[in-house]
Design a protein around this motif. Structure first.
Motif, short mmCIF file in Angstrom:
data_model
loop_
_atom_site.label_atom_id
_atom_site.label_comp_id
_atom_site.label_asym_id
_atom_site.label_seq_id
_atom_site.Cartn_x
_atom_site.Cartn_y
_atom_site.Cartn_z
N VAL A 1 0.84 -1.21 0.00
CA VAL A 1 0.00 0.00 0.00
C VAL A 1 0.86 1.25 0.00
O VAL A 1 0.61 2.22 -0.71
CB VAL A 1 -0.95 -0.01 1.20
N GLY A 2 1.95 1.24 0.79
CA GLY A 2 2.85 2.39 0.83
C GLY A 2 3.51 2.64 -0.51
O GLY A 2 3.66 3.78 -0.94
N VAL A 3 3.92 1.53 -1.17
CA VAL A 3 4.54 1.68 -2.49
C VAL A 3 3.56 2.26 -3.49
O VAL A 3 3.88 3.16 -4.28
CB VAL A 3 5.10 0.33 -2.98
N VAL A 4 2.31 1.74 -3.44
CA VAL A 4 1.30 2.23 -4.37
C VAL A 4 1.01 3.71 -4.13
O VAL A 4 0.91 4.51 -5.07
CB VAL A 4 0.01 1.39 -4.25
N ASN A 5 0.87 4.09 -2.86
CA ASN A 5 0.59 5.50 -2.54
C ASN A 5 1.73 6.41 -2.99
O ASN A 5 1.50 7.53 -3.44
CB ASN A 5 0.34 5.66 -1.04
N SER A 6 2.95 5.93 -2.83
CA SER A 6 4.09 6.76 -3.23
C SER A 6 4.22 6.86 -4.75
O SER A 6 4.95 7.71 -5.25
CB SER A 6 5.38 6.19 -2.66
N ALA A 7 3.51 6.02 -5.48
CA ALA A 7 3.56 6.03 -6.94
C ALA A 7 2.36 6.75 -7.54
O ALA A 7 2.16 6.71 -8.76
CB ALA A 7 3.64 4.62 -7.48
N LEU A 8 1.54 7.41 -6.71
CA LEU A 8 0.38 8.14 -7.19
C LEU A 8 0.56 9.64 -6.96
O LEU A 8 1.19 10.06 -5.98
CB LEU A 8 -0.89 7.65 -6.48
N TYR A 9 0.00 10.42 -7.82
CA TYR A 9 0.00 11.88 -7.64
C TYR A 9 -1.31 12.44 -8.19
O TYR A 9 -1.95 11.83 -9.06
CB TYR A 9 1.19 12.54 -8.33
N ASN A 10 -1.71 13.58 -7.66
CA ASN A 10 -2.97 14.21 -8.04
C ASN A 10 -2.71 15.49 -8.83
O ASN A 10 -1.80 16.26 -8.50
CB ASN A 10 -3.80 14.54 -6.80
N VAL A 11 -3.53 15.71 -9.83
CA VAL A 11 -3.52 16.96 -10.59
C VAL A 11 -4.85 17.65 -10.32
O VAL A 11 -5.91 17.15 -10.72
CB VAL A 11 -3.33 16.71 -12.10
N ASP A 12 -4.82 18.76 -9.62
CA ASP A 12 -6.04 19.46 -9.23
C ASP A 12 -6.65 20.20 -10.42
O ASP A 12 -6.03 20.36 -11.48
CB ASP A 12 -5.75 20.44 -8.10
N GLY A 13 -7.88 20.69 -10.22
CA GLY A 13 -8.56 21.46 -11.25
C GLY A 13 -7.80 22.73 -11.59
O GLY A 13 -7.27 23.42 -10.71
N GLY A 14 -7.74 23.07 -12.87
CA GLY A 14 -7.01 24.25 -13.30
C GLY A 14 -5.52 24.04 -13.37
O GLY A 14 -4.77 25.01 -13.51
N HIS A 15 -5.06 22.79 -13.27
CA HIS A 15 -3.64 22.48 -13.33
C HIS A 15 -3.38 21.40 -14.38
O HIS A 15 -4.29 20.68 -14.80
CB HIS A 15 -3.12 21.99 -11.97
N ARG A 16 -2.14 21.32 -14.80
CA ARG A 16 -1.68 20.25 -15.68
C ARG A 16 -0.30 19.81 -15.18
O ARG A 16 0.34 20.50 -14.40
CB ARG A 16 -1.59 20.72 -17.14
N VAL B 1 -0.30 15.73 -18.78
CA VAL B 1 -1.22 14.97 -17.93
C VAL B 1 -2.33 15.89 -17.44
O VAL B 1 -2.07 16.99 -16.93
CB VAL B 1 -0.47 14.36 -16.73
N GLY B 2 -3.59 15.45 -17.60
CA GLY B 2 -4.74 16.24 -17.19
C GLY B 2 -5.09 16.07 -15.73
O GLY B 2 -4.34 15.47 -14.94
N PRO C 1 8.25 5.75 -9.12
CA PRO C 1 9.09 6.47 -8.15
C PRO C 1 10.57 6.39 -8.51
O PRO C 1 11.04 5.40 -9.07
CB PRO C 1 8.78 5.75 -6.83
N TRP C 2 11.28 7.45 -8.20
CA TRP C 2 12.70 7.63 -8.43
C TRP C 2 13.03 7.80 -9.92
O TRP C 2 13.83 8.64 -10.29
CB TRP C 2 13.53 6.46 -7.88
N VAL C 3 12.35 7.07 -10.77
CA VAL C 3 12.61 7.18 -12.21
C VAL C 3 11.89 8.38 -12.80
O VAL C 3 12.45 9.10 -13.64
CB VAL C 3 12.19 5.88 -12.94
N GLN C 4 10.66 8.61 -12.39
CA GLN C 4 9.85 9.68 -12.94
C GLN C 4 9.49 10.70 -11.87
O GLN C 4 9.41 10.37 -10.68
CB GLN C 4 8.58 9.12 -13.58
N LYS C 5 9.25 11.93 -12.34
CA LYS C 5 8.88 13.00 -11.42
C LYS C 5 7.84 13.89 -12.11
O LYS C 5 8.08 14.42 -13.19
CB LYS C 5 10.11 13.84 -11.05
N PRO C 6 6.64 14.07 -11.49
CA PRO C 6 5.63 14.95 -12.07
C PRO C 6 5.91 16.42 -11.71
O PRO C 6 6.25 16.74 -10.57
CB PRO C 6 4.33 14.45 -11.45
N ILE C 7 5.78 17.30 -12.69
CA ILE C 7 5.91 18.75 -12.47
C ILE C 7 4.57 19.39 -12.76
O ILE C 7 4.04 19.28 -13.87
CB ILE C 7 7.01 19.38 -13.35
N LEU C 8 3.99 20.05 -11.76
CA LEU C 8 2.66 20.62 -11.87
C LEU C 8 2.73 22.08 -12.35
O LEU C 8 3.61 22.84 -11.94
CB LEU C 8 1.93 20.54 -10.53
#
Length: 272
Positions: free
Chosen positions: A19-34, A49-50, A58-65
């Motif tokens: 569960v910890g691994v899965v949570n650390s591999a998820l990210y949220n994009v809020d409304g009005g953001h990409r 990403v919408g 994780p570690w390999v990829q990084k989302p920039i909002l």
């Protein structure tokens, strides 16, 4: 029993770890953001990403909002007019990035693209446009100046992947010397208007005096002609009219008594 308990504890631990691994591999994009994805091996991904919850490695990829909503920014600029007057201008700009251009924006400029781009292109455009007008035209043709600035700035910002929703001039002032010169000019114009009013009034008074004199001269000519035509009869008529008027005025006075001529009238006058 002990072995089963240990097995269950191990399974629970693995479940929590998963569960910890899965949570650390998820990210949220809020409304009005990409978001754009940076990959350590392939660099910036070309897709955007919408909104919603997404998965990344994780570690390999990084989302920039990025915030893609319109935001205001005031940009002050000091430049020169066509007649070499110092001009202080402040532009209020509503801007936002083009969503499909976010990977290029991040690669070329960075997340602080507004700090890097807007002051630079605004100064460039304002210096080019304001130099086409003198100080007086900047005041009297402000709408035309604003239109030229908007058209040029929108086109310039588009090359960086930015959308400008609104551009307005909120502040426009000149140097101290020019401001004093404008004030002195306004005072001189007011004095000139006052002097012109006095001249016009004197001219009207002169015309009125001339017309009055011409009327008096015409009246004198008519009287002279009447005397010549009627002789002394007109004078006698005027004398009789004057006598009638005097008699009428005297008859209205209580302190005056008429005594018939040729008769003896005894008055009882009080003694002094």
């Amino acid at each position: 029993m002990a072995a089963q308990l240990i097995t269950r504890v191990g399974q629970l631990g693995l479940g929590l770890a998963a569960v910890g691994v899965v949570n650390s591999a998820l990210y949220n994009v809020d409304g009005g953001h990409r978001a754009v994805i940076f990959d350590r091996f392939s660099g910036i991904k070309k897709f955007v990403v919408g909104e919603g919850t997404h998965f990344f490695i994780p570690w390999v990829q990084k989302p920039i909002l990025f915030d893609i909503r319109s935001r205001p920014r005031n940009v002050p600029v000091v430049t020169g007019s066509k007649d070499l007057q110092n001009v202080n201008i402040t532009l209020r700009i509503l801007f936002r990035p083009q969503p499909d251009q976010l990977p290029r924006i991040y690669s070329m400029i960075g997340v602080d693209y507004d700090d890097r781009v807007l002051p630079s292109i605004t100064t460039e455009v304002l210096k080019a446009v304001v130099a086409q007008f003198d100080a007086g035209e900047l005041i009297t043709q402000r709408e035309l100046v604003s239109q030229k600035v908007s058209e040029t700035l929108v086109e310039r910002a588009n090359t960086f992947g930015l959308i400008l929703d609104d551009i307005s001039i909120t502040h426009l002032t000149f140097g101290k010397e020019f401001t004093q010169a404008v004030e002195l000019k306004q005072v001189a114009q007011q004095e000139a208007e006052r002097a012109r009013f006095l001249v016009e009034r004197a001219e009207q008074q002169k015309q009125a005096a001339i017309i009055s004199a011409e009327g008096d001269a015409q009246a004198a000519l008519l009287l002279s002609k009447s005397f010549g035509d009627a002789g002394e009869g007109l004078v006698e008529l005027r004398r009789i009219e004057a006598a009638e008027d005097i008699a009428y005025q005297l008859s209205r006075s209580k302190n005056i008594t008429y005594l018939p001529s040729g008769q003896n009238v005894l008055l009882n006058l009080p003694s002094v």
